[in-house]
Design a protein around this motif. Structure first.
Motif, PDB file in Angstrom:
ATOM      1  N   LEU A 105       0.831  -1.207   0.000  1.00 55.41           N
ATOM      2  CA  LEU A 105       0.000   0.000   0.000  1.00 55.41           C
ATOM      3  C   LEU A 105       0.863   1.254   0.000  1.00 55.41           C
ATOM      4  O   LEU A 105       0.581   2.230  -0.720  1.00 55.41           O
ATOM      5  N   ILE A 106       1.925   1.248   0.812  1.00 55.11           N
ATOM      6  CA  ILE A 106       2.852   2.388   0.862  1.00 55.11           C
ATOM      7  C   ILE A 106       3.471   2.619  -0.517  1.00 55.11           C
ATOM      8  O   ILE A 106       3.561   3.757  -0.993  1.00 55.11           O
ATOM      9  N   ALA A 107       3.905   1.535  -1.162  1.00 59.39           N
ATOM     10  CA  ALA A 107       4.524   1.637  -2.484  1.00 59.39           C
ATOM     11  C   ALA A 107       3.522   2.161  -3.513  1.00 59.39           C
ATOM     12  O   ALA A 107       3.848   3.018  -4.345  1.00 59.39           O
ATOM     13  N   PHE A 108       2.294   1.639  -3.446  1.00 59.74           N
ATOM     14  CA  PHE A 108       1.241   2.068  -4.376  1.00 59.74           C
ATOM     15  C   PHE A 108       0.978   3.570  -4.244  1.00 59.74           C
ATOM     16  O   PHE A 108       0.992   4.314  -5.235  1.00 59.74           O
ATOM     17  N   LEU A 109       0.754   4.027  -3.017  1.00 54.08           N
ATOM     18  CA  LEU A 109       0.441   5.439  -2.789  1.00 54.08           C
ATOM     19  C   LEU A 109       1.649   6.337  -3.082  1.00 54.08           C
ATOM     20  O   LEU A 109       1.492   7.427  -3.650  1.00 54.08           O
ATOM     21  N   SER A 115       4.268  10.548  -8.725  1.00 54.26           N
ATOM     22  CA  SER A 115       4.088  10.660 -10.174  1.00 54.26           C
ATOM     23  C   SER A 115       3.089  11.773 -10.504  1.00 54.26           C
ATOM     24  O   SER A 115       3.286  12.555 -11.436  1.00 54.26           O
ATOM     25  N   TRP A 116       2.017  11.838  -9.724  1.00 58.76           N
ATOM     26  CA  TRP A 116       0.974  12.833  -9.957  1.00 58.76           C
ATOM     27  C   TRP A 116       1.532  14.249  -9.822  1.00 58.76           C
ATOM     28  O   TRP A 116       1.224  15.139 -10.614  1.00 58.76           O
ATOM     29  N   LYS A 183       2.413  13.692 -21.786  1.00 54.46           N
ATOM     30  CA  LYS A 183       1.412  13.373 -20.775  1.00 54.46           C
ATOM     31  C   LYS A 183       0.936  11.938 -20.958  1.00 54.46           C
ATOM     32  O   LYS A 183       0.487  11.552 -22.029  1.00 54.46           O
ATOM     33  N   LYS A 184       1.052  11.159 -19.903  1.00 59.58           N
ATOM     34  CA  LYS A 184       0.650   9.766 -19.981  1.00 59.58           C
ATOM     35  C   LYS A 184      -0.862   9.637 -19.904  1.00 59.58           C
ATOM     36  O   LYS A 184      -1.561  10.544 -19.466  1.00 59.58           O
ATOM     37  N   LYS A 185      -1.342   8.498 -20.343  1.00 59.92           N
ATOM     38  CA  LYS A 185      -2.776   8.249 -20.308  1.00 59.92           C
ATOM     39  C   LYS A 185      -3.267   8.258 -18.861  1.00 59.92           C
ATOM     40  O   LYS A 185      -2.502   8.088 -17.925  1.00 59.92           O
ATOM     41  N   ARG A 186      -4.561   8.403 -18.739  1.00 60.05           N
ATOM     42  CA  ARG A 186      -5.166   8.609 -17.434  1.00 60.05           C
ATOM     43  C   ARG A 186      -4.815   7.504 -16.434  1.00 60.05           C
ATOM     44  O   ARG A 186      -4.564   7.755 -15.263  1.00 60.05           O
ATOM     45  N   TYR A 187      -4.820   6.264 -16.910  1.00 58.48           N
ATOM     46  CA  TYR A 187      -4.655   5.135 -15.993  1.00 58.48           C
ATOM     47  C   TYR A 187      -3.223   4.594 -15.936  1.00 58.48           C
ATOM     48  O   TYR A 187      -2.966   3.645 -15.209  1.00 58.48           O
ATOM     49  N   THR A 188      -2.316   5.175 -16.713  1.00 57.39           N
ATOM     50  CA  THR A 188      -0.957   4.622 -16.788  1.00 57.39           C
ATOM     51  C   THR A 188      -0.286   4.567 -15.429  1.00 57.39           C
ATOM     52  O   THR A 188       0.246   3.530 -15.020  1.00 57.39           O
ATOM     53  N   GLU A 189      -0.283   5.692 -14.709  1.00 57.76           N
ATOM     54  CA  GLU A 189       0.379   5.738 -13.403  1.00 57.76           C
ATOM     55  C   GLU A 189      -0.339   4.876 -12.375  1.00 57.76           C
ATOM     56  O   GLU A 189       0.283   4.322 -11.466  1.00 57.76           O
ATOM     57  N   LEU A 190      -1.653   4.756 -12.520  1.00 56.51           N
ATOM     58  CA  LEU A 190      -2.414   3.904 -11.610  1.00 56.51           C
ATOM     59  C   LEU A 190      -2.015   2.442 -11.785  1.00 56.51           C
ATOM     60  O   LEU A 190      -1.804   1.716 -10.806  1.00 56.51           O
ATOM     61  N   VAL A 191      -1.870   2.010 -13.040  1.00 56.01           N
ATOM     62  CA  VAL A 191      -1.436   0.637 -13.331  1.00 56.01           C
ATOM     63  C   VAL A 191      -0.011   0.419 -12.842  1.00 56.01           C
ATOM     64  O   VAL A 191       0.298  -0.596 -12.204  1.00 56.01           O
ATOM     65  N   ALA A 192       0.883   1.382 -13.128  1.00 57.98           N
ATOM     66  CA  ALA A 192       2.281   1.274 -12.695  1.00 57.98           C
ATOM     67  C   ALA A 192       2.381   1.217 -11.172  1.00 57.98           C
ATOM     68  O   ALA A 192       3.175   0.439 -10.623  1.00 57.98           O
ATOM     69  N   PHE A 339       1.969  -3.284 -24.466  1.00 53.70           N
ATOM     70  CA  PHE A 339       0.731  -4.021 -24.738  1.00 53.70           C
ATOM     71  C   PHE A 339       0.035  -4.416 -23.439  1.00 53.70           C
ATOM     72  O   PHE A 339      -1.185  -4.270 -23.287  1.00 53.70           O
ATOM     73  N   LEU A 340       0.827  -4.891 -22.485  1.00 56.89           N
ATOM     74  CA  LEU A 340       0.270  -5.317 -21.199  1.00 56.89           C
ATOM     75  C   LEU A 340      -0.313  -4.131 -20.434  1.00 56.89           C
ATOM     76  O   LEU A 340      -1.418  -4.210 -19.874  1.00 56.89           O
ATOM     77  N   ILE A 341       0.409  -3.006 -20.416  1.00 57.34           N
ATOM     78  CA  ILE A 341      -0.072  -1.806 -19.726  1.00 57.34           C
ATOM     79  C   ILE A 341      -1.375  -1.321 -20.356  1.00 57.34           C
ATOM     80  O   ILE A 341      -2.336  -0.962 -19.661  1.00 57.34           O
ATOM     81  N   ALA A 342      -1.420  -1.316 -21.685  1.00 59.74           N
ATOM     82  CA  ALA A 342      -2.631  -0.875 -22.385  1.00 59.74           C
ATOM     83  C   ALA A 342      -3.813  -1.780 -22.054  1.00 59.74           C
ATOM     84  O   ALA A 342      -4.946  -1.304 -21.885  1.00 59.74           O
ATOM     85  N   LYS A 343      -3.558  -3.073 -21.948  1.00 60.82           N
ATOM     86  CA  LYS A 343      -4.627  -4.023 -21.632  1.00 60.82           C
ATOM     87  C   LYS A 343      -5.161  -3.796 -20.223  1.00 60.82           C
ATOM     88  O   LYS A 343      -6.379  -3.829 -19.983  1.00 60.82           O
ATOM     89  N   LEU A 344      -4.263  -3.557 -19.273  1.00 59.79           N
ATOM     90  CA  LEU A 344      -4.685  -3.301 -17.900  1.00 59.79           C
ATOM     91  C   LEU A 344      -5.456  -1.983 -17.797  1.00 59.79           C
ATOM     92  O   LEU A 344      -6.422  -1.872 -17.036  1.00 59.79           O
TER      93      LEU A 344
END
Length: 358
Positions: A105-109, A115-116, A183-192, A339-344
């Motif tokens: 959770l710490i790493a995710f946040l 990044s934000w 500018k990265k796509k909306r969900y890119t950083e969320l997936v990363a 490809f994997l990031i785009a799929k997620l």
């Protein structure tokens, strides 16, 4: 010929010293921040207290070349983030599973927020590192205020020294021009963020499963690899980290057997190593790792007076580094797999649409 060219590229990258605008003032400031905390701990015969406060003092590494007001706000926010990361990691250190979830959770946040707000290097690294270290500290509920307070005091000491440094030394500061970024796509950083969080969770769980004394070394080794900006740099950092760690372990082994530093000697040694690391890390990561290894080992073992069996300690660090590096490279492959990031991302969009419909 290709293999020879790649080999020459890696060798050159390991020995080449890049040009940097960083002067010796800042590495000295970083060494002073860490050294002062350790010195106070030694002075009052509380090395463990000095260790915890020195971890918080690492917030000085988020010093930016911005105007005074922006710089101090940035450092204060980072200091608050350090305290939160440590508190969350320590609060769940009583359970292997919960501590691994907390680190994830710490790493995710940390990755999502840094990044934000486009936090410059070292970005998410030390927020996650502090949380990882906290998960390895024996849990005592009554010690939560004390331990979190020590980390916070170390962080605020660095903020105070950074203020003095800014006013009396770094008076003339030219705020760097902000480079235009794609500018990265909306969900890119969320997936990363999710991938990095899962990697940290997995690394710590593997460390606990192997019953390693310092299980947090595995996720930290993986995290160091993930600081590369692309897959090639991730591989390169992996190679440099393994080679640098092996050399650093050899140096540490000789130092611990020949001189057995303790007390005030250890305080000056750690502060000196911190200075060297900050001088080298922006010039050559591989060479910096050689000194990062003894720095982290001496810092981790300081509270126990270096009574740990030297050979066992060296073997454990090698095992931790190899496992963590492999996890880091695998995670880096996922992060840079378009490809994997785009799929997620597509999956996340589908979930959002379903939630809106409900």
């Amino acid at each position: 010929m290709k293999f020879k060219h790649r080999l020459n590229t890696h060798v050159q990258a390991f020995v080449e010293l890049k040009k940097t605008e960083r002067l010796w003032h800042f590495p000295l400031l970083a060494g002073l921040c860490v050294g002062l905390c350790l010195w106070v701990g030694w002075l009052f015969d509380r090395p463990a207290y000095g260790n915890l406060s020195s971890i918080g003092a690492l917030v000085i590494l988020y010093f930016t070349q911005a105007t005074l007001s922006k710089r101090m706000v940035h450092l204060c926010v980072c200091a608050f983030g350090f305290s939160i990361s440590f508190a969350l990691g320590y609060a769940f250190s009583f359970s292997h599973i919960l501590s691994a979830i907390a680190l994830g959770l710490i790493a995710f946040l940390s990755h999502l927020i840094t990044s934000w707000f486009d936090v410059p290097p070292p970005r998410n690294f030390f927020f996650i590192m502090i949380g990882a270290v906290a998960t390895s500290i024996p849990f005592h509920p009554e010690a939560i205020p004390l331990n979190v307070g020590l980390v916070s005091m170390g962080a605020m000491l660095s903020v105070l020294l950074a203020l003095f440094y800014s006013v009396f030394v770094a008076k003339r500061v030219v705020e760097p021009k902000i480079k235009s970024r794609i500018k990265k796509k909306r969900y890119t950083e969320l997936v990363a963020s999710f991938i990095i969080g899962f990697a940290m969770f997995l690394g710590l769980m593997i460390g606990h499963w192997l019953e390693l004394k310092s299980a947090y070394w595995i996720p930290l080794s993986a995290l160091a690899i993930l600081q590369g900006k692309d897959l090639f740099h991730a591989w390169q950092r992996n190679l440099h980290r393994i080679i640098g760690t092996f050399i650093g372990i050899g140096i540490t082994w000789v130092m611990m057997l020949s001189t057995a530093p303790s007390g005030l000697e250890l305080v000056f040694l750690i502060a000196g190593l911190q200075f060297i690391v900050e001088m080298l890390v922006v010039r050559n990561y591989g060479l910096a790792v050689i000194f990062i290894t003894p720095l982290t080992i001496f810092l981790a073992e300081n509270a126990s007076g270096l009574h740990t069996n030297v050979n066992e300690l060296m073997e454990a660090r090698i095992l931790d580094t190899v496992i963590g590096s492999l996890i880091g490279v695998l995670t880096g492959w996922f992060l840079h797999h378009e490809f994997l990031i785009a799929k997620l991302e597509k999956q996340l969009r589908s979930v959002e649409i379903l939630l809106h419909r409900k």
